[in-house]
Enzyme design. Structure first.
Site, PDB file in Angstrom:
ATOM      1  N   VAL A  40       0.938  -1.067  -0.009  1.00  0.00           N
ATOM      2  CA  VAL A  40      -0.143   0.153  -0.007  1.00  0.00           C
ATOM      3  C   VAL A  40       0.979   1.217   0.033  1.00  0.00           C
ATOM      4  O   VAL A  40       0.603   2.255  -0.609  1.00  0.00           O
ATOM      5  CB  VAL A  40      -1.093   0.042   1.050  1.00  0.00           C
ATOM      6  CG1 VAL A  40      -1.589   1.226   1.484  1.00  0.00           C
ATOM      7  CG2 VAL A  40      -2.004  -1.154   1.178  1.00  0.00           C
ATOM      8  N   ALA A  86       2.262   1.786  -3.414  1.00  0.00           N
ATOM      9  CA  ALA A  86       1.075   2.314  -4.151  1.00  0.00           C
ATOM     10  C   ALA A  86       0.972   4.016  -3.964  1.00  0.00           C
ATOM     11  O   ALA A  86       0.833   4.570  -5.042  1.00  0.00           O
ATOM     12  CB  ALA A  86      -0.010   1.738  -4.088  1.00  0.00           C
ATOM     13  N   TYR A  87       1.157   3.986  -2.816  1.00  0.00           N
ATOM     14  CA  TYR A  87       0.981   5.581  -2.320  1.00  0.00           C
ATOM     15  C   TYR A  87       2.198   6.436  -3.188  1.00  0.00           C
ATOM     16  O   TYR A  87       1.945   7.561  -3.712  1.00  0.00           O
ATOM     17  CB  TYR A  87       1.108   5.920  -1.040  1.00  0.00           C
ATOM     18  CG  TYR A  87       1.312   7.043  -0.170  1.00  0.00           C
ATOM     19  CD1 TYR A  87       0.290   8.068  -0.229  1.00  0.00           C
ATOM     20  CD2 TYR A  87       2.784   7.423   0.246  1.00  0.00           C
ATOM     21  CE1 TYR A  87       0.716   9.317   0.098  1.00  0.00           C
ATOM     22  CE2 TYR A  87       3.044   8.835   0.696  1.00  0.00           C
ATOM     23  CZ  TYR A  87       1.951   9.776   0.901  1.00  0.00           C
ATOM     24  OH  TYR A  87       2.105  10.980   1.070  1.00  0.00           O
ATOM     25  N   LEU A  88       3.447   6.056  -2.975  1.00  0.00           N
ATOM     26  CA  LEU A  88       4.683   6.663  -3.585  1.00  0.00           C
ATOM     27  C   LEU A  88       4.308   6.809  -5.102  1.00  0.00           C
ATOM     28  O   LEU A  88       4.862   7.593  -5.551  1.00  0.00           O
ATOM     29  CB  LEU A  88       5.900   5.780  -3.189  1.00  0.00           C
ATOM     30  CG  LEU A  88       6.350   6.252  -1.655  1.00  0.00           C
ATOM     31  CD1 LEU A  88       7.524   4.981  -1.575  1.00  0.00           C
ATOM     32  CD2 LEU A  88       6.496   7.481  -1.404  1.00  0.00           C
TER      33      LEU A  88
END
Length: 221
Positions: A127, A130-132
């Site tokens: 997760v 995915a954020y980065l």
């Protein structure tokens, strides 16, 4: 200045609204939850109730009319999955850019993250990776648009009291930084048009905020 802040109920956004209102500016907080309207109004911001995952640029743009700048401080938040990292941290940031262009607002500040701009290291939590990636995609999309944008990549955010002193620049070591100081840096960036076009990393440090922003512009001249 009239400053429209996406993610207006977030911890950085609310601090930013309070700083702007205290000096006589007119912050506008875009929030998606009607229960948050009273909070942002108490901060001194006008509230716009819109869900940036549900509207298009044409619906958002009229709320940006007459703004001097927009700030993207939204985030999917803790507990959200990979899909919302993309729809908020990338998609909503791009939406705000398109709406700003449609409304004739050139100045755009993006609150990104330390670690953006490169592929996450092997073994990074799915997760968080995915954020980065979403932050990196938002940065790339912003650079592709004809806006006077500044990208700010703070390190790990804390709720410690601000110190008014930071480390700001490119290639600096990752480090924690109080949200108070992130908000103060955003105000200083809004006041310094020469920061347009810069991507700046931010952590706690020893340099006063105003001096750190001035030094960042001098290094790029």
């Amino acid at each position: 200045m009239r400053i429209v802040i996406a993610g207006g109920h977030g911890k950085i956004a609310r601090r930013l609204s309070r700083l702007l209102a205290a000096r006589g500016d007119a912050p506008v907080a875009v929030v998606r939850n009607a229960a948050h309207v009273a909070d942002v109004e108490a901060d001194g911001a006008a509230a716009v109730l819109l869900d940036l995952e549900q509207v298009g640029a044409a619906e958002l743009a009229p709320h940006l009319d007459g703004a001097d700048a927009v700030v993207f401080a939204a985030g999917a938040g803790p507990g959200s999955g990979t899909a919302r990292k993309d729809s908020v941290d990338r998609g909503a940031a791009v939406l705000l850019a398109d709406a700003a262009a449609a409304a004739g607002v050139r100045r755009y500040l993006l609150v990104s993250s330390a670690g953006a701009g490169a592929e996450p290291p092997a073994g990074t939590d799915e997760v968080f990776a995915a954020y980065l990636r979403a932050k990196t995609a938002a940065e790339e999309a912003l650079r592709d648009r004809d806006l006077d944008s500044t990208i700010l990549r703070p390190g790990a955010l804390t709720d410690d009291p601000g110190t008014g002193h930071v480390r700001l620049g490119t290639g600096i070591p990752h480090g924690a930084v109080p949200r108070d100081d992130v908000a103060a840096v955003l105000v200083a960036l809004l006041d310094e048009p020469r920061t347009a076009g810069l991507t700046l990393e931010l952590s706690g440090g020893a340099v006063p905020v105003a001096a750190a922003v001035a030094a960042a512009t001098e290094r790029e001249d």
